[in-house]
Motif scaffolding. Sequence first.
Motif, PDB file in Angstrom:
ATOM      1  N   TYR A 266      16.296   1.635  15.110  1.00 31.78           N
ATOM      2  CA  TYR A 266      17.723   1.971  15.033  1.00 31.78           C
ATOM      3  C   TYR A 266      18.562   1.113  15.986  1.00 31.78           C
ATOM      4  O   TYR A 266      19.790   1.191  15.964  1.00 31.78           O
ATOM      5  CB  TYR A 266      17.950   3.454  15.335  1.00 31.78           C
ATOM      6  CG  TYR A 266      17.407   4.350  14.253  1.00 31.78           C
ATOM      7  CD1 TYR A 266      18.223   4.802  13.216  1.00 31.78           C
ATOM      8  CD2 TYR A 266      16.069   4.729  14.235  1.00 31.78           C
ATOM      9  CE1 TYR A 266      17.725   5.610  12.211  1.00 31.78           C
ATOM     10  CE2 TYR A 266      15.553   5.535  13.232  1.00 31.78           C
ATOM     11  CZ  TYR A 266      16.390   5.963  12.219  1.00 31.78           C
ATOM     12  OH  TYR A 266      15.890   6.768  11.214  1.00 31.78           O
ATOM     13  N   LEU A 267      17.910   0.304  16.797  1.00 36.25           N
ATOM     14  CA  LEU A 267      18.632  -0.583  17.699  1.00 36.25           C
ATOM     15  C   LEU A 267      18.965  -1.881  16.979  1.00 36.25           C
ATOM     16  O   LEU A 267      18.147  -2.434  16.242  1.00 36.25           O
ATOM     17  CB  LEU A 267      17.797  -0.894  18.940  1.00 36.25           C
ATOM     18  CG  LEU A 267      17.552   0.247  19.921  1.00 36.25           C
ATOM     19  CD1 LEU A 267      16.739  -0.260  21.099  1.00 36.25           C
ATOM     20  CD2 LEU A 267      18.866   0.857  20.390  1.00 36.25           C
ATOM     21  N   SER A 268      20.173  -2.358  17.207  1.00 36.34           N
ATOM     22  CA  SER A 268      20.605  -3.631  16.646  1.00 36.34           C
ATOM     23  C   SER A 268      21.523  -4.301  17.663  1.00 36.34           C
ATOM     24  O   SER A 268      21.793  -3.753  18.736  1.00 36.34           O
ATOM     25  CB  SER A 268      21.346  -3.416  15.326  1.00 36.34           C
ATOM     26  OG  SER A 268      22.565  -2.729  15.551  1.00 36.34           O
ATOM     27  N   ALA A 269      22.006  -5.468  17.310  1.00 35.55           N
ATOM     28  CA  ALA A 269      22.922  -6.177  18.212  1.00 35.55           C
ATOM     29  C   ALA A 269      24.181  -5.364  18.461  1.00 35.55           C
ATOM     30  O   ALA A 269      24.834  -5.498  19.506  1.00 35.55           O
ATOM     31  CB  ALA A 269      23.280  -7.538  17.615  1.00 35.55           C
ATOM     32  N   GLY A 270      24.514  -4.505  17.515  1.00 37.67           N
ATOM     33  CA  GLY A 270      25.712  -3.688  17.660  1.00 37.67           C
ATOM     34  C   GLY A 270      25.491  -2.376  18.370  1.00 37.67           C
ATOM     35  O   GLY A 270      26.429  -1.589  18.530  1.00 37.67           O
ATOM     36  N   GLY A 271      24.269  -2.092  18.792  1.00 38.49           N
ATOM     37  CA  GLY A 271      23.987  -0.845  19.493  1.00 38.49           C
ATOM     38  C   GLY A 271      22.980  -0.002  18.740  1.00 38.49           C
ATOM     39  O   GLY A 271      21.991  -0.511  18.217  1.00 38.49           O
ATOM     40  N   TRP A 272      23.252   1.294  18.663  1.00 38.34           N
ATOM     41  CA  TRP A 272      22.361   2.250  18.023  1.00 38.34           C
ATOM     42  C   TRP A 272      22.937   2.587  16.655  1.00 38.34           C
ATOM     43  O   TRP A 272      23.999   3.180  16.539  1.00 38.34           O
ATOM     44  CB  TRP A 272      22.240   3.508  18.881  1.00 38.34           C
ATOM     45  CG  TRP A 272      21.147   4.458  18.490  1.00 38.34           C
ATOM     46  CD1 TRP A 272      20.994   5.089  17.298  1.00 38.34           C
ATOM     47  CD2 TRP A 272      20.058   4.913  19.315  1.00 38.34           C
ATOM     48  NE1 TRP A 272      19.889   5.895  17.305  1.00 38.34           N
ATOM     49  CE2 TRP A 272      19.293   5.815  18.527  1.00 38.34           C
ATOM     50  CE3 TRP A 272      19.667   4.648  20.630  1.00 38.34           C
ATOM     51  CZ2 TRP A 272      18.157   6.456  19.029  1.00 38.34           C
ATOM     52  CZ3 TRP A 272      18.541   5.294  21.115  1.00 38.34           C
ATOM     53  CH2 TRP A 272      17.794   6.181  20.328  1.00 38.34           C
ATOM     54  N   ASP A 273      22.215   2.236  15.608  1.00 38.87           N
ATOM     55  CA  ASP A 273      22.712   2.363  14.244  1.00 38.87           C
ATOM     56  C   ASP A 273      22.344   3.721  13.645  1.00 38.87           C
ATOM     57  O   ASP A 273      21.431   3.840  12.820  1.00 38.87           O
ATOM     58  CB  ASP A 273      22.153   1.229  13.375  1.00 38.87           C
ATOM     59  CG  ASP A 273      22.662   1.284  11.941  1.00 38.87           C
ATOM     60  OD1 ASP A 273      23.755   1.846  11.721  1.00 38.87           O
ATOM     61  OD2 ASP A 273      21.967   0.774  11.042  1.00 38.87           O
ATOM     62  N   ALA A 274      23.028   4.769  14.089  1.00 41.36           N
ATOM     63  CA  ALA A 274      22.825   6.107  13.543  1.00 41.36           C
ATOM     64  C   ALA A 274      24.038   6.952  13.897  1.00 41.36           C
ATOM     65  O   ALA A 274      24.764   6.667  14.858  1.00 41.36           O
ATOM     66  CB  ALA A 274      21.553   6.744  14.098  1.00 41.36           C
ATOM     67  N   ARG A 275      24.251   8.011  13.129  1.00 43.69           N
ATOM     68  CA  ARG A 275      25.397   8.882  13.372  1.00 43.69           C
ATOM     69  C   ARG A 275      25.169   9.816  14.545  1.00 43.69           C
ATOM     70  O   ARG A 275      26.121  10.269  15.173  1.00 43.69           O
ATOM     71  CB  ARG A 275      25.698   9.701  12.108  1.00 43.69           C
ATOM     72  CG  ARG A 275      26.241   8.885  10.952  1.00 43.69           C
ATOM     73  CD  ARG A 275      26.101   9.612   9.629  1.00 43.69           C
ATOM     74  NE  ARG A 275      24.699   9.689   9.213  1.00 43.69           N
ATOM     75  CZ  ARG A 275      24.301  10.177   8.047  1.00 43.69           C
ATOM     76  NH1 ARG A 275      25.198  10.652   7.182  1.00 43.69           N
ATOM     77  NH2 ARG A 275      23.015  10.204   7.729  1.00 43.69           N
ATOM     78  N   TYR A 276      23.909  10.097  14.855  1.00 44.15           N
ATOM     79  CA  TYR A 276      23.590  11.060  15.899  1.00 44.15           C
ATOM     80  C   TYR A 276      22.492  10.499  16.789  1.00 44.15           C
ATOM     81  O   TYR A 276      21.510   9.932  16.296  1.00 44.15           O
ATOM     82  CB  TYR A 276      23.114  12.380  15.272  1.00 44.15           C
ATOM     83  CG  TYR A 276      22.694  13.432  16.273  1.00 44.15           C
ATOM     84  CD1 TYR A 276      23.644  14.102  17.040  1.00 44.15           C
ATOM     85  CD2 TYR A 276      21.351  13.740  16.470  1.00 44.15           C
ATOM     86  CE1 TYR A 276      23.265  15.071  17.964  1.00 44.15           C
ATOM     87  CE2 TYR A 276      20.956  14.708  17.393  1.00 44.15           C
ATOM     88  CZ  TYR A 276      21.923  15.367  18.129  1.00 44.15           C
ATOM     89  OH  TYR A 276      21.554  16.312  19.058  1.00 44.15           O
ATOM     90  N   ILE A 277      22.664  10.642  18.079  1.00 41.90           N
ATOM     91  CA  ILE A 277      21.636  10.262  19.040  1.00 41.90           C
ATOM     92  C   ILE A 277      21.054  11.544  19.622  1.00 41.90           C
ATOM     93  O   ILE A 277      21.793  12.374  20.162  1.00 41.90           O
ATOM     94  CB  ILE A 277      22.207   9.377  20.162  1.00 41.90           C
ATOM     95  CG1 ILE A 277      22.729   8.062  19.580  1.00 41.90           C
ATOM     96  CG2 ILE A 277      21.149   9.099  21.230  1.00 41.90           C
ATOM     97  CD1 ILE A 277      23.375   7.146  20.591  1.00 41.90           C
ATOM     98  N   PRO A 278      19.754  11.766  19.496  1.00 44.82           N
ATOM     99  CA  PRO A 278      19.155  13.002  19.998  1.00 44.82           C
ATOM    100  C   PRO A 278      19.484  13.255  21.471  1.00 44.82           C
ATOM    101  O   PRO A 278      19.619  12.327  22.271  1.00 44.82           O
ATOM    102  CB  PRO A 278      17.652  12.773  19.789  1.00 44.82           C
ATOM    103  CG  PRO A 278      17.589  11.852  18.611  1.00 44.82           C
ATOM    104  CD  PRO A 278      18.761  10.922  18.788  1.00 44.82           C
ATOM    105  N   LEU A 279      19.580  14.530  21.801  1.00 44.75           N
ATOM    106  CA  LEU A 279      20.007  14.926  23.144  1.00 44.75           C
ATOM    107  C   LEU A 279      19.151  14.310  24.240  1.00 44.75           C
ATOM    108  O   LEU A 279      19.682  13.871  25.271  1.00 44.75           O
ATOM    109  CB  LEU A 279      19.967  16.457  23.262  1.00 44.75           C
ATOM    110  CG  LEU A 279      21.013  17.234  22.467  1.00 44.75           C
ATOM    111  CD1 LEU A 279      20.711  18.728  22.511  1.00 44.75           C
ATOM    112  CD2 LEU A 279      22.412  16.949  22.994  1.00 44.75           C
ATOM    113  N   ALA A 280      17.844  14.272  24.045  1.00 43.06           N
ATOM    114  CA  ALA A 280      16.953  13.775  25.087  1.00 43.06           C
ATOM    115  C   ALA A 280      17.208  12.309  25.415  1.00 43.06           C
ATOM    116  O   ALA A 280      16.916  11.851  26.527  1.00 43.06           O
ATOM    117  CB  ALA A 280      15.491  13.976  24.697  1.00 43.06           C
TER     118      ALA A 280
END
Length: 238
Positions: free
Chosen positions: A74-88
């Motif tokens: 889910y990591l790319s040059a633009g950051g984290w490519d997902a709508r939600y980042i898990p709390l942990a």
Amino acid sequence: MPDHAILTAAMHGETRVRHDRGAAFGDAVMSCLIVPDEFRRVQSDYLILFRRNVEDGSTAALAMFGFENGENLYLSAGGWDARYIPLAMDIQPLLIGGSPAGGEGAQVHIDMASPRIATTDGVRLFEDDGAPSAFLEDRIEKLGALDTGYRASVAFFAALDRHDLLEPLMLEVPLDDGSINNLVGFHVIDEDRLRGLDAMALGDLHQGGHLIPIFMALASQGNLPRLIARKNQTLGSD
């Protein structure tokens, strides 16, 4: 190695935290722990699997980011490519820790060895008057949600065991370059077993609030083809 300390304005008034996303900030991980309370949000982007601790028999739920250790697709040059980042992942480098006196109260700790720690860039944790910044208040709220969810997860995993709802997963994932990735050592919800439960068992799960997270874990399996597609994209970029 981690360097945990109790977070205070006196000691960390000038500490800043980078909230960019990338391998350099510790985000290159294959999975992270999640709690049932966040399954509804997790399943929109990630595959949810379970892992048993063979030593103590405990169970943990995981959001899967890749197929190999150190791989986050889910990591790319633009950051984290997902709508939600898990709390942990989202609360790092903060964590819940015990009080120094060994009491039951929990306190906010910070890992000063984290690559997210900064002094000249990033977001401040405290204002000039020592009050928590808006960023810190948001992270404290998420820490509380994670801690509450973790405590509640004990009953959820006990219910899965009580009704024998986990089955081992052994999955071979063929990739476009001819290689095969294996997912082993994980468990999934046994859908056939779930369908066969009687009204009393289903009532028990419903009463405990466990049916929704079970359904969300099942729904998350639709993200496996997307995870494979992300892996194939990395192969094509080589």
